[in-house]
Design a protein around this motif. Structure first.
Motif, PDB file in Angstrom:
ATOM      1  N   ALA A 210      10.825  -1.809  23.317  1.00  0.00           N
ATOM      2  CA  ALA A 210      12.281  -1.818  23.493  1.00  0.00           C
ATOM      3  C   ALA A 210      12.750  -3.199  23.942  1.00  0.00           C
ATOM      4  O   ALA A 210      13.763  -3.715  23.445  1.00  0.00           O
ATOM      5  N   ARG A 211      12.036  -3.809  24.871  1.00  0.00           N
ATOM      6  CA  ARG A 211      12.403  -5.157  25.327  1.00  0.00           C
ATOM      7  C   ARG A 211      12.224  -6.186  24.211  1.00  0.00           C
ATOM      8  O   ARG A 211      13.040  -7.092  24.060  1.00  0.00           O
TER       9      ARG A 211
ATOM     10  N   TRP B  54       8.940  -9.305  26.978  1.00  0.00           N
ATOM     11  CA  TRP B  54       8.490  -8.092  26.286  1.00  0.00           C
ATOM     12  C   TRP B  54       7.151  -7.586  26.796  1.00  0.00           C
ATOM     13  O   TRP B  54       6.628  -6.602  26.310  1.00  0.00           O
TER      14      TRP B  54
ATOM     15  N   GLU C 200       5.023   4.924  22.018  1.00  0.00           N
ATOM     16  CA  GLU C 200       5.811   3.806  21.490  1.00  0.00           C
ATOM     17  C   GLU C 200       5.179   3.195  20.248  1.00  0.00           C
ATOM     18  O   GLU C 200       5.818   2.419  19.551  1.00  0.00           O
TER      19      GLU C 200
ATOM     20  N   ASP D 236       6.166  -3.862  25.678  1.00  0.00           N
ATOM     21  CA  ASP D 236       7.328  -2.983  25.800  1.00  0.00           C
ATOM     22  C   ASP D 236       8.171  -3.206  24.551  1.00  0.00           C
ATOM     23  O   ASP D 236       8.939  -4.168  24.469  1.00  0.00           O
TER      24      ASP D 236
ATOM     25  N   LEU E 138      12.339  -5.638  20.926  1.00  0.00           N
ATOM     26  CA  LEU E 138      13.372  -5.425  19.910  1.00  0.00           C
ATOM     27  C   LEU E 138      14.753  -5.859  20.386  1.00  0.00           C
ATOM     28  O   LEU E 138      15.638  -6.103  19.565  1.00  0.00           O
ATOM     29  N   ALA E 139      14.952  -5.957  21.676  1.00  0.00           N
ATOM     30  CA  ALA E 139      16.238  -6.383  22.223  1.00  0.00           C
ATOM     31  C   ALA E 139      16.348  -7.903  22.365  1.00  0.00           C
ATOM     32  O   ALA E 139      17.430  -8.413  22.657  1.00  0.00           O
TER      33      ALA E 139
ATOM     34  N   ARG F 242      11.198   4.402  16.276  1.00  0.00           N
ATOM     35  CA  ARG F 242      11.672   5.218  17.399  1.00  0.00           C
ATOM     36  C   ARG F 242      12.987   4.689  17.961  1.00  0.00           C
ATOM     37  O   ARG F 242      13.769   5.428  18.532  1.00  0.00           O
ATOM     38  N   HIS F 243      13.215   3.402  17.788  1.00  0.00           N
ATOM     39  CA  HIS F 243      14.430   2.761  18.308  1.00  0.00           C
ATOM     40  C   HIS F 243      15.474   2.526  17.221  1.00  0.00           C
ATOM     41  O   HIS F 243      16.449   1.816  17.447  1.00  0.00           O
ATOM     42  N   GLY F 244      15.234   3.080  16.034  1.00  0.00           N
ATOM     43  CA  GLY F 244      16.194   2.941  14.947  1.00  0.00           C
ATOM     44  C   GLY F 244      16.117   1.614  14.224  1.00  0.00           C
ATOM     45  O   GLY F 244      17.032   1.248  13.501  1.00  0.00           O
TER      46      GLY F 244
ATOM     47  N   GLY G 280       9.346  -0.087  15.538  1.00  0.00           N
ATOM     48  CA  GLY G 280      10.780   0.055  15.738  1.00  0.00           C
ATOM     49  C   GLY G 280      11.399   1.371  15.335  1.00  0.00           C
ATOM     50  O   GLY G 280      12.539   1.634  15.691  1.00  0.00           O
TER      51      GLY G 280
END
Length: 168
Positions: free
Chosen positions: A154-155, A135, A44, A152, A157-158, A103-105, A101
């Motif tokens: 992904a969390r 996160w 990540e 984390d 970035l969300a 990896r998550h676009g 970020g």
């Protein structure tokens, strides 16, 4: 004979790279941010580098430090300490940009105090996760009793607060 030796060398090299790559996937990257110790899964982590010059963006929150040009791509830079309610980080010395970020676009980077190198999952045991922000994947404790927070991305970035860098 030379072709055979070269082929054997290439096969050995490919095997060693695959083994090293597998080991890295199970590793963690440690970093400090403000007064906290953090780890992130190497898969990540993206890249970690000294902060390049940052272009400020007007009318943004104090923790949004601006844009960084990394090899022709623009990354939004968030002062991770300030985002977590701690004093801001000076983008010099041991400070690093952690590109999280891609990896998550999302081209996002965290400004962190310093990098503390590679860690192994075996170096940690779980710790109670009381009061951790969303996160934080989990709290850990190392063999010296120091607490670490596992990020984390992904969390993070969300999170609406993370994505809303503009002032109202």
């Amino acid at each position: 004979m030379a072709r055979s030796s070269l082929r054997e060398f290439q096969e050995r090299l490919a095997r060693r790279l695959a083994e090293a790559s597998g080991a890295e996937r199970r590793g963690l990257l440690g970093f400090q941010c403000g007064g906290d110790n953090w780890v992130i899964e190497l898969t990540e982590a993206g890249e970690i580098l000294p902060p390049p010059p940052l272009s400020t963006v007007p009318l943004t929150r104090p923790w949004f430090r601006g844009l960084a040009n990394v090899r022709g791509s623009l990354y939004g830079v968030v002062d991770f300490a300030a985002f977590n309610g701690q004093p801001p980080i000076t983008a010099a010395g041991r400070a690093r940009l952690l590109l999280i970020g891609a990896r998550h676009g999302i081209h996002s980077a965290l400004l962190v105090s310093s990098s503390s190198g590679l860690r192994s999952h075996e170096d940690f045991e779980p710790a109670p996760a009381d009061g951790a922000p969303p996160w934080v994947a989990r709290r850990l404790r190392d063999m010296q009793g120091r607490e670490w927070l596992q990020l984390d991305p992904a969390r993070l970035l969300a999170q609406p607060a993370f994505l809303d860098a503009g002032l109202e």
